[in-house]
Design a protein around this motif. Structure first.
Motif, PDB file in Angstrom:
ATOM      1  N   GLN A  56      -0.270   6.265   1.199  1.00  0.00           N
ATOM      2  CA  GLN A  56      -0.115   6.745  -0.173  1.00  0.00           C
ATOM      3  C   GLN A  56      -1.477   7.135  -0.769  1.00  0.00           C
ATOM      4  O   GLN A  56      -1.597   8.191  -1.395  1.00  0.00           O
ATOM      5  CB  GLN A  56       0.521   5.647  -1.030  1.00  0.00           C
ATOM      6  CG  GLN A  56       0.703   6.018  -2.482  1.00  0.00           C
ATOM      7  CD  GLN A  56       1.349   4.883  -3.282  1.00  0.00           C
ATOM      8  OE1 GLN A  56       2.162   4.133  -2.769  1.00  0.00           O
ATOM      9  NE2 GLN A  56       0.961   4.772  -4.530  1.00  0.00           N
ATOM     10  N   GLU A 104      -2.577  10.908  -1.864  1.00  0.00           N
ATOM     11  CA  GLU A 104      -3.030  11.199  -3.234  1.00  0.00           C
ATOM     12  C   GLU A 104      -4.401  11.867  -3.236  1.00  0.00           C
ATOM     13  O   GLU A 104      -4.660  12.763  -4.031  1.00  0.00           O
ATOM     14  CB  GLU A 104      -3.096   9.911  -4.055  1.00  0.00           C
ATOM     15  CG  GLU A 104      -1.752   9.348  -4.424  1.00  0.00           C
ATOM     16  CD  GLU A 104      -1.856   7.985  -5.107  1.00  0.00           C
ATOM     17  OE1 GLU A 104      -2.986   7.506  -5.369  1.00  0.00           O
ATOM     18  OE2 GLU A 104      -0.798   7.386  -5.368  1.00  0.00           O
ATOM     19  N   LYS A 105      -5.283  11.426  -2.369  1.00  0.00           N
ATOM     20  CA  LYS A 105      -6.660  11.933  -2.353  1.00  0.00           C
ATOM     21  C   LYS A 105      -6.813  13.261  -1.635  1.00  0.00           C
ATOM     22  O   LYS A 105      -7.832  13.927  -1.795  1.00  0.00           O
ATOM     23  CB  LYS A 105      -7.600  10.902  -1.721  1.00  0.00           C
ATOM     24  CG  LYS A 105      -7.671   9.603  -2.479  1.00  0.00           C
ATOM     25  CD  LYS A 105      -8.247   9.809  -3.859  1.00  0.00           C
ATOM     26  CE  LYS A 105      -8.355   8.499  -4.604  1.00  0.00           C
ATOM     27  NZ  LYS A 105      -8.845   8.652  -5.962  1.00  0.00           N
TER      28      LYS A 105
END
Length: 76
Positions: free
Chosen positions: A33, A37-38
């Motif tokens: 996750q 996201e990054k």
């Protein structure tokens, strides 16, 4: 599926364990996750929906239209 070997110190390991547990995820799920996201390459739908949802503000000329004319300043 690929495997990744990552060497981390004990403090970082404790932080990862705590964060994953707090999120209710396994460590693998939590790390995936974070990586997702990054490394996102597009804007989220919530951001893409924003343009056009607010009214544009007036230009300075429109805002000052009712203020009359400026007067000349006296010279020093």
């Amino acid at each position: 599926m690929k495997q990744l070997i990552l060497e981390i110190d004990e403090i970082t390991e404790a932080k990862i364990n705590a964060a994953a547990k707090s999120a209710g995820l396994s460590i693998q799920q939590w790390l995936k996750q974070i990586i997702d996201e990054k490394t996102v390459s597009t804007w989220p739908d919530s951001i893409m929906a924003l343009p056009g949802t607010w009214q544009d503000i007036a230009f300075a000329e429109e805002l000052r239209a009712d203020e009359g004319q400026n007067i000349l300043r006296e010279k020093f």
